[in-house]
Motif scaffolding. Structure first.
Motif, PDB file in Angstrom:
ATOM      1  N   GLU A 596       0.829  -1.198   0.000  1.00 60.75           N
ATOM      2  CA  GLU A 596       0.000   0.000   0.000  1.00 60.75           C
ATOM      3  C   GLU A 596       0.871   1.258   0.000  1.00 60.75           C
ATOM      4  N   GLU A 626      -7.017  -9.138  -0.414  1.00 63.91           N
ATOM      5  CA  GLU A 626      -7.564  -8.208   0.566  1.00 63.91           C
ATOM      6  C   GLU A 626      -8.891  -7.657   0.043  1.00 63.91           C
ATOM      7  N   PRO A 627      -9.933  -7.675   0.864  1.00 67.54           N
ATOM      8  CA  PRO A 627     -11.260  -7.234   0.383  1.00 67.54           C
ATOM      9  C   PRO A 627     -11.277  -5.788  -0.132  1.00 67.54           C
ATOM     10  N   ASP A 628     -10.430  -4.914   0.416  1.00 63.69           N
ATOM     11  CA  ASP A 628     -10.461  -3.498   0.037  1.00 63.69           C
ATOM     12  C   ASP A 628      -9.304  -3.122  -0.875  1.00 63.69           C
ATOM     13  N   ALA A 631     -10.235  -0.454  -3.331  1.00 64.64           N
ATOM     14  CA  ALA A 631     -10.365   0.830  -2.631  1.00 64.64           C
ATOM     15  C   ALA A 631      -8.996   1.426  -2.350  1.00 64.64           C
ATOM     16  N   THR A 632      -8.000   0.571  -2.090  1.00 67.74           N
ATOM     17  CA  THR A 632      -6.635   1.052  -1.860  1.00 67.74           C
ATOM     18  C   THR A 632      -6.090   1.728  -3.115  1.00 67.74           C
ATOM     19  N   ARG A 635      -7.794   5.053  -3.614  1.00 62.87           N
ATOM     20  CA  ARG A 635      -7.285   6.039  -2.666  1.00 62.87           C
ATOM     21  C   ARG A 635      -5.923   6.575  -3.108  1.00 62.87           C
ATOM     22  N   ALA A 666     -10.766  -8.994  -8.364  1.00 61.30           N
ATOM     23  CA  ALA A 666     -10.011  -7.797  -7.992  1.00 61.30           C
ATOM     24  C   ALA A 666      -9.405  -7.126  -9.215  1.00 61.30           C
ATOM     25  N   GLN A 669     -11.947  -5.263 -11.288  1.00 62.13           N
ATOM     26  CA  GLN A 669     -12.292  -3.964 -10.698  1.00 62.13           C
ATOM     27  C   GLN A 669     -11.226  -2.925 -11.026  1.00 62.13           C
TER      28      GLN A 669
END
Length: 783
Positions: A596, A626-628, A631-632, A635, A666, A669
């Motif tokens: 990240e 990782e589920p998010d 989103a990482t 961000r 993933a 997305q």
């Protein structure tokens, strides 16, 4: 037991002086019972009293035959004989006094007999003494004193008669001594009387208390017997009883039911024979049945003894308790006890014990049982100065099978692996499952040179054969780490830990191999532990940095993107190679926060570059699941302001072996955001055209190993590169060749059709300030 049919025994504190002497008070059950106990003792000692009187009479004749007139002496002897005959008969009749109601009149009669006896013995003490010298007088008194002491001891249960006899004879003697002027002797006689009186009271009370306690115990035993009967009638347990020959007596209905026979078929039969079944004929008794027979033979009490019995040719388990029975004289008369059938509980306990020691999936011994086997092997080694061994086995590529085909197939694979391991074991070896895809082997005696390596290689070879499961042909290998005991560890924990270190080294070498423990592995493990500790603090200490390696257009040699590569300058360890800390980060899942951070930093740095240059960021499988994760990425793009089309995510084929559906979701997305996805190291792992068809990658990167092989004119490498390029062109994907280091290699890659090149020839990984220096050379940058 009814209330009227039981004796109400007096408590010790309620034995008063009146009750003790038995002369006064109403003839209630309490006093009558105490009087009975006293007179019973008198009846038991009747013959002893007669014998004592006869001996004392002989002493009196011996003392006075020269001094006392024969007529007087003879008359006294006749009087004594008559008393002994009448008094002895009455005393003997009191043997059963404790079993009948004794009245106050019986006690008065006893007192009268004692008083008459005292008067008879007062004659030689006074009348005969008047004729005899002082020495004979003292001799007679000593004789009577001995009789008094004997009565006090022997007739402790009948104190009234002892006291009457003692007081009468002592007072008569004292009076005679005072009459003759022997005052000092008279004082001694009275002192003696006081001592005897106190002693008689004490011994008499002690006797009564002990008899009351015995009677109370007998009553309790009777009550217990009745309660046991009631217990048996209302519970699943049953009573059993055998005689001195260990034959069954007093058969209860439940006991006969437990044996499956009628009571008349059981009565008088050998207890052991009834429960031994066919073993009685062969003599081959189970150990538990043999133990029962020995305890009965030795007359030992036992409690909750588990016995394996055979009833109607069916093996059952009984839980037996028993204690020897004694009659009122303390003679052994047999055994009595309680029993119950605990077959179901025993089977449940055995099942629980099995589950505690065996693996339910494979049926192999589990970690607990392996620990015990290894401990036993270590003790054997120490005893015989030999060696044992512990081998830890880990399946290679099992995780890929489990993740791609599901846990059901994975479990079937583990079951087949366990069968193969079992087939390799000898009496000297024990195999088991530690958990997951880890197995182990304990070699009890590993003294033979090369035995451990031979077993390890046999296991690797056997487990590497293909498996057929649900129409799938599966290939897994095995890695083995071993440790020798007691050389590599003198206890179970050390030996297992060292074998695990060896296994880790075998896995680190690529798997499919056996590695024995070496002391240096501890240093490696300690280094890894310290490295992990430092890596956990690397982000907060700002020790991580990014380098960027350019990727150029194959034909124009202009920079089209940079690959972001993380570097670590540790305060404790100095510069740490990515090949060392990246696998460690993935094993410990530290790759998630590190990844990240890389994503944030790379996007922010790319904003300082020309608008057409992309940044490529490597993403591990741990990050993708990782589920998010999406989103990482969002961000990082939002915080930096970087357009999504300028971010390229690089993944390897291995991500699809962890959780293919989750990885695909993933990546879809990410692509939906506008980012591109490159497939790194294609051809080096689990290459599959399936995910190339399902996911539209922007780029396929050809691994440097193929580039180097092609540069050395290896036909296989050349063919692979051509095939990858052709496939990429047909799918509308670009190709990037990695590891290009010379102009010749760059020219070769162009001729093979690759669209992009990355390698030291065009630039090594560099910090961000050097990247900006490249942009000052417009010849290397194209729009």
């Amino acid at each position: 037991m009814s209330e009227t049919g039981s004796k109400q025994l007096p408590a010790p504190g309620r034995i008063t002086a009146k009750s003790f002497l038995g002369l006064f008070g109403p003839a209630d059950d309490h006093r009558a019972y105490l009087r009975g106990l006293q007179l019973t003792r008198l009846g038991q000692m009747a013959r002893a009293l007669i014998f004592g009187d006869v001996v004392a009479a002989g002493i009196a004749i011996w003392l006075f035959h020269d001094d006392v007139p024969p007529a007087l002496l003879s008359g006294w002897l006749l009087l004594l004989a008559g008393f002994l005959f009448l008094g002895g008969r009455w005393n003997s009749a009191q043997r059963d006094a404790d079993r009948r109601k004794v009245s106050t009149n019986d006690i008065f009669r006893h007192a009268l007999i004692a008083f008459v006896a005292a008067l008879v013995w007062c004659i030689p003490l006074t009348l005969f003494a008047a004729y005899a010298p002082v020495d004979d007088q003292l001799g007679m008194w000593n004789t009577v004193a001995v009789m008094i002491v004997a009565c006090s001891l022997v007739l402790s249960g009948a104190p009234l008669g002892t006291l009457i006899f003692a007081w009468t004879t002592s007072l008569a003697s004292a009076a005679f001594m005072v009459y003759t002027g022997a005052n000092e002797a008279a004082f001694l006689v009275l002192a003696f009387l006081g001592i005897i009186t106190a002693g008689t009271f004490t011994s008499g009370k002690t006797y009564l208390l002990s008899r009351i306690a015995e009677a109370g115990m007998a009553e309790k035993n009777e009550v217990v017997s009745l309660l046991l009967r009631e217990f048996e009638e209302n519970q699943a347990d049953w009573l059993w009883q055998v005689d001195t020959n260990r034959r069954v007596r007093a058969v209860s209905p439940r006991f006969s039911y437990a044996l499956g026979k009628a009571p008349e078929e059981i009565e008088g039969k050998s207890f052991v024979e009834l429960i031994a079944g066919d073993n009685w004929i062969t003599g081959q008794f189970p150990p538990s049945l043999h133990d029962l027979a020995e305890r009965l033979k030795r007359r030992e009490s036992f409690s909750n003894l588990m016995v394996k019995v055979t009833i109607d040719r069916e093996n059952r388990w009984w839980e037996l308790s028993g204690t020897p029975m004694l009659d009122e004289r303390g003679t052994y008369i047999g055994f009595r006890g309680v029993g119950s059938d605990v077959t179901e509980q025993r089977e449940s306990s055995e099942k629980i014990a099995y589950l505690a020691r065996y693996d339910t999936l494979t049926g192999l011994p589990n970690r607990l049982m392996l620990n015990e086997a290894l401990g036993d092997a270590l003790r054997y080694s120490n005893q015989w100065r030999s060696r044992c061994a512990f081998l830890m086995i880990d399946l290679d590529r099992f995780k890929a099978v489990n993740d791609s085909l599901g846990h059901l197939v994975g479990d079937q694979l583990l079951a087949q692996v366990s069968k193969r391991l079992k087939s390799l074991m000898t009496e000297n070896e024990t195999c088991g499952r530690l958990g997951g895809d880890e197995f182990a082997i304990v070699i009890r005696d590993a003294s033979e040179k090369g035995l451990v390596d031979k077993v390890a290689r046999t296991v690797i070879e056997k487990l590497s054969h293909p498996y057929e499961i649900d129409h799938h042909t599966l290939y897994v290998g095995a890695s083995v780490g071993s440790a020798l005991g007691p050389r590599d560890g003198d206890d179970v924990e050390k030996l297992m830990r060292n074998a695990d270190l060896a296994l880790y080294r075998a896995k680190d070498e690529g798997g499919g191999s056996h590695f024995p423990y070496e002391p240096s592995l501890h240093a490696s493990a300690e280094e890894r532990r310290q490295l992990e500790f430092s890596l956990r603090r690397a982000l907060e200490r700002d020790e991580l940095m990014l380098n960027f390696q350019p990727v150029v257009d194959a034909h124009e040699e202009s920079i089209v993107s940079f690959e972001a590569l993380v570097r670590w300058q540790s305060g404790e360890h100095g510069f740490v190679s990515p090949g060392k800390f990246i696998p460690l980060a993935e094993d410990t899942r530290l790759i998630v926060p590190i990844g990240e951070w890389v994503l944030e930093q790379a996007c922010g740095e790319a904003m300082n570059w020309p608008q057409h240059i992309r940044v490529a960021v490597n993403v591990s499988g741990e990050q993708l699941i990782e589920p998010d994760f999406a989103a990482t990425v969002v961000r990082a793009l939002s915080n930096s302001g970087l357009p999504a089309h300028r971010l390229e995510i690089e993944v390897t084929e291995s991500i699809f072996l962890r959780d293919a559906s989750l990885a695909r979701s993933a990546l879809e997305q990410i692509m939906a955001l506008g980012c591109s996805v490159a497939l790194d190291d294609f051809g080096t792992g689990y290459s599959s055209l399936g995910y190339l068809r399902k996911l539209h990658f922007s780029t396929i990167k050809v691994d440097r190993s193929f580039v180097q092989g092609a540069a050395n004119e290896h036909a296989e490498s050349l063919a692979i590169i051509r095939a990858v390029v052709a496939m990429a062109q047909s799918l509308g994907m670009a190709t990037t060749a990695e590891g290009v280091e010379t102009a010749e290699e760059a020219e070769m890659i162009r001729s093979l059709g690759c669209t992009k090149i990355q390698g030291y020839y065009f630039g090594r990984p560099m910090p961000s300030d050097e990247v900006h220096g490249l942009f000052d050379d417009p010849g290397r940058i194209t729009a």
